[in-house]
Design a protein around this motif. Structure first.
Motif, PDB file in Angstrom:
ATOM      1  N   SER A  20       0.840  -1.201   0.000  1.00  0.00           N
ATOM      2  CA  SER A  20       0.000   0.000   0.000  1.00  0.00           C
ATOM      3  C   SER A  20       0.872   1.246   0.000  1.00  0.00           C
ATOM      4  N   ASP A  21       0.225   2.402   0.057  1.00  0.00           N
ATOM      5  CA  ASP A  21       0.967   3.657  -0.058  1.00  0.00           C
ATOM      6  C   ASP A  21       1.351   4.259   1.293  1.00  0.00           C
ATOM      7  N   ILE A  22       1.218   3.486   2.401  1.00  0.00           N
ATOM      8  CA  ILE A  22       1.685   4.030   3.669  1.00  0.00           C
ATOM      9  C   ILE A  22       3.215   3.978   3.684  1.00  0.00           C
ATOM     10  N   PRO A  23       3.854   4.847   4.475  1.00  0.00           N
ATOM     11  CA  PRO A  23       5.311   5.020   4.347  1.00  0.00           C
ATOM     12  C   PRO A  23       6.137   3.948   5.047  1.00  0.00           C
ATOM     13  N   PHE A  24       5.899   2.680   4.671  1.00  0.00           N
ATOM     14  CA  PHE A  24       6.685   1.589   5.214  1.00  0.00           C
ATOM     15  C   PHE A  24       7.057   0.646   4.088  1.00  0.00           C
ATOM     16  N   ASN A  25       8.137  -0.082   4.275  1.00  0.00           N
ATOM     17  CA  ASN A  25       8.542  -1.107   3.330  1.00  0.00           C
ATOM     18  C   ASN A  25       8.383  -2.462   4.008  1.00  0.00           C
ATOM     19  N   ILE A  26       7.890  -3.436   3.252  1.00  0.00           N
ATOM     20  CA  ILE A  26       7.764  -4.775   3.802  1.00  0.00           C
ATOM     21  C   ILE A  26       8.448  -5.756   2.872  1.00  0.00           C
ATOM     22  N   ASN A  27       9.231  -6.656   3.451  1.00  0.00           N
ATOM     23  CA  ASN A  27       9.890  -7.712   2.698  1.00  0.00           C
ATOM     24  C   ASN A  27       9.540  -9.042   3.341  1.00  0.00           C
ATOM     25  N   ALA A  28       9.435 -10.073   2.523  1.00  0.00           N
ATOM     26  CA  ALA A  28       9.182 -11.416   3.033  1.00  0.00           C
ATOM     27  C   ALA A  28      10.240 -12.343   2.471  1.00  0.00           C
ATOM     28  N   GLU A  29      10.793 -13.190   3.314  1.00  0.00           N
ATOM     29  CA  GLU A  29      11.831 -14.122   2.893  1.00  0.00           C
ATOM     30  C   GLU A  29      11.574 -15.494   3.477  1.00  0.00           C
ATOM     31  N   GLN A  30      11.919 -16.500   2.695  1.00  0.00           N
ATOM     32  CA  GLN A  30      11.790 -17.874   3.143  1.00  0.00           C
ATOM     33  C   GLN A  30      13.171 -18.455   3.403  1.00  0.00           C
ATOM     34  N   TYR A  31      13.321 -19.115   4.545  1.00  0.00           N
ATOM     35  CA  TYR A  31      14.544 -19.843   4.852  1.00  0.00           C
ATOM     36  C   TYR A  31      14.138 -21.183   5.436  1.00  0.00           C
ATOM     37  N   LYS A  32      14.344 -22.256   4.650  1.00  0.00           N
ATOM     38  CA  LYS A  32      13.893 -23.600   5.008  1.00  0.00           C
ATOM     39  C   LYS A  32      12.383 -23.558   5.275  1.00  0.00           C
ATOM     40  N   ASN A  33      11.927 -24.011   6.451  1.00  0.00           N
ATOM     41  CA  ASN A  33      10.493 -24.019   6.751  1.00  0.00           C
ATOM     42  C   ASN A  33      10.087 -22.818   7.586  1.00  0.00           C
ATOM     43  N   ASN A  34      10.788 -21.717   7.397  1.00  0.00           N
ATOM     44  CA  ASN A  34      10.461 -20.486   8.119  1.00  0.00           C
ATOM     45  C   ASN A  34      10.307 -19.344   7.118  1.00  0.00           C
ATOM     46  N   ILE A  35       9.373 -18.447   7.421  1.00  0.00           N
ATOM     47  CA  ILE A  35       9.174 -17.247   6.621  1.00  0.00           C
ATOM     48  C   ILE A  35       9.315 -16.050   7.555  1.00  0.00           C
ATOM     49  N   TYR A  36      10.046 -15.043   7.104  1.00  0.00           N
ATOM     50  CA  TYR A  36      10.258 -13.834   7.891  1.00  0.00           C
ATOM     51  C   TYR A  36       9.656 -12.654   7.136  1.00  0.00           C
ATOM     52  N   MET A  37       8.796 -11.922   7.803  1.00  0.00           N
ATOM     53  CA  MET A  37       8.229 -10.699   7.233  1.00  0.00           C
ATOM     54  C   MET A  37       8.798  -9.526   8.015  1.00  0.00           C
ATOM     55  N   ILE A  38       9.481  -8.631   7.311  1.00  0.00           N
ATOM     56  CA  ILE A  38      10.171  -7.516   7.957  1.00  0.00           C
ATOM     57  C   ILE A  38       9.534  -6.203   7.514  1.00  0.00           C
ATOM     58  N   LEU A  39       9.031  -5.451   8.466  1.00  0.00           N
ATOM     59  CA  LEU A  39       8.448  -4.147   8.199  1.00  0.00           C
ATOM     60  C   LEU A  39       9.410  -3.088   8.723  1.00  0.00           C
ATOM     61  N   ARG A  40       9.773  -2.131   7.842  1.00  0.00           N
ATOM     62  CA  ARG A  40      10.786  -1.159   8.252  1.00  0.00           C
ATOM     63  C   ARG A  40      10.613   0.152   7.488  1.00  0.00           C
ATOM     64  N   THR A  41      11.168   1.183   8.070  1.00  0.00           N
ATOM     65  CA  THR A  41      11.370   2.441   7.365  1.00  0.00           C
ATOM     66  C   THR A  41      12.782   2.379   6.793  1.00  0.00           C
ATOM     67  N   ASP A  42      13.291   3.498   6.278  1.00  0.00           N
ATOM     68  CA  ASP A  42      14.618   3.475   5.661  1.00  0.00           C
ATOM     69  C   ASP A  42      15.727   3.103   6.637  1.00  0.00           C
ATOM     70  N   ASN A  43      15.564   3.447   7.883  1.00  0.00           N
ATOM     71  CA  ASN A  43      16.662   3.222   8.828  1.00  0.00           C
ATOM     72  C   ASN A  43      16.251   2.500  10.104  1.00  0.00           C
ATOM     73  N   GLN A  44      15.062   1.903  10.116  1.00  0.00           N
ATOM     74  CA  GLN A  44      14.623   1.264  11.347  1.00  0.00           C
ATOM     75  C   GLN A  44      13.683   0.102  11.052  1.00  0.00           C
ATOM     76  N   ILE A  45      13.948  -1.035  11.690  1.00  0.00           N
ATOM     77  CA  ILE A  45      13.019  -2.163  11.628  1.00  0.00           C
ATOM     78  C   ILE A  45      11.911  -1.926  12.645  1.00  0.00           C
ATOM     79  N   ILE A  46      10.679  -1.930  12.166  1.00  0.00           N
ATOM     80  CA  ILE A  46       9.539  -1.654  13.036  1.00  0.00           C
ATOM     81  C   ILE A  46       8.987  -2.946  13.644  1.00  0.00           C
TER      82      ILE A  46
END
Length: 294
Positions: A20-46
């Motif tokens: 969406s257009d809110i000022p956050f970035n979200i990334n999702a990554e898979q490692y083996k049987n785990n998924i990590y969703m990371i929500l962050r601004t340019d310099n901080q993990i929220i």
């Protein structure tokens, strides 16, 4: 992607309608049987949400079941941020054909709780976890009418498994109408069978005149903590103080073998709560258990 050396693996591309257009970035990554969703601004993990596939639960219920954990456990996240995370989560669940999500959140995380409810997560129970440190521990007096011992004998294990099938009916599994009730009954029986083969688990039985009246299963952890996993009392012997006798003897057994012992029970299990408090346990955490079916 590499986030401060914490997350690595295969990136999952989220479609445009999820971002969406809110000022956050979200990334999702898979490692083996785990998924990590990371929500962050340019310099901080929220916030970081982890998803872990529950292999045993998936096999037992014949469903693709995963466990959701809010990694940073921040009770002050704004509702818009939580909604953003959970909307992205729904895409991830479809991407991996997830049938069910289990989630436990601290009871003070009100924004998370409201967000989960809006996204069709349903409250199944509330878990209270107690802990009992062993510093300055004074052993309890116990009754001499019972025999209490650790066992991995097949005869004892089978007896416990049969008893366990009908003891636990108010847990989060039985509460969920999307889970087969018979499989919920079998879950604890199979749990005991698995623990009997685990070198990090102890299984104790309490017998009176060769009759099984109760049992306790415990698991050892790397931090020198022992967790009580299951406590069971035969229906014909309930109301006689057997549960308290089991806990006293378990505490006496582990008093010189670790830092502390923990145990959890449902908020509705008033008898167990009174029992744990009466022998010196203190409440350490309270968490709501949510399930979501897709």
């Amino acid at each position: 992607m590499n986030t401060a050396g914490i997350i690595w693996g295969k990136a999952i591309d989220l479609p445009a309608h999820v971002k969406s257009d809110i000022p956050f970035n979200i990334n999702a990554e898979q490692y083996k049987n785990n998924i990590y969703m990371i929500l962050r601004t340019d310099n901080q993990i929220i916030e970081i949400i982890t998803l872990e596939k529950l292999e045993w639960d998936s096999q037992h219920f014949n469903k693709n079941i995963w466990y959701l954990t809010p990694y940073m456990n921040n009770p002050n996240l704004e509702a818009s941020i939580i909604n953003y995370l959970l909307s992205s989560l729904e895409y991830i669940c479809r991407y991996f054909s997830i049938d069910m999500l289990f989630c436990k959140v601290n009871t003070d995380m009100h924004s998370y709780i409201h967000g989960l409810e809006k996204r069709k997560f349903h409250l199944m129970d509330t878990l209270i976890t107690f802990e009992h440190p062993f510093n300055q521990y004074q052993p309890f007096d116990v009754s001499d009418r019972y025999d209490f011992f650790c066992t991995h004998d097949n005869k004892h294990i089978e007896e416990m498994m049969k008893l366990a099938e009908h003891l636990y009916t108010t847990d989060r599994f039985h509460t969920d109408p999307n889970l087969d009730n018979e499989k919920c009954n079998q879950l604890y029986s199979n749990w005991i069978a698995n623990q009997s083969k685990d070198p990090n688990c102890d299984i104790f039985v309490l017998r009176e005149n060769e009759t099984l009246v109760g049992f306790v299963t415990c698991k050892h952890h790397l931090d020198l903590t022992t967790s009580i996993q299951l406590v069971g009392v035969h229906p014909q012997h309930q109301g006689k103080g057997i549960g308290k006798e089991l806990i006293k003897r378990t505490l006496n057994h582990y008093a010189n073998k670790g830092n502390k012992i923990t145990v959890g029970t449902q908020l509705t299990n008033i008898g167990a709560i009174k029992c744990y408090l009466s022998v010196g346990f203190k409440i350490s955490t309270t968490k709501h258990s949510f399930h979501r079916s897709f």
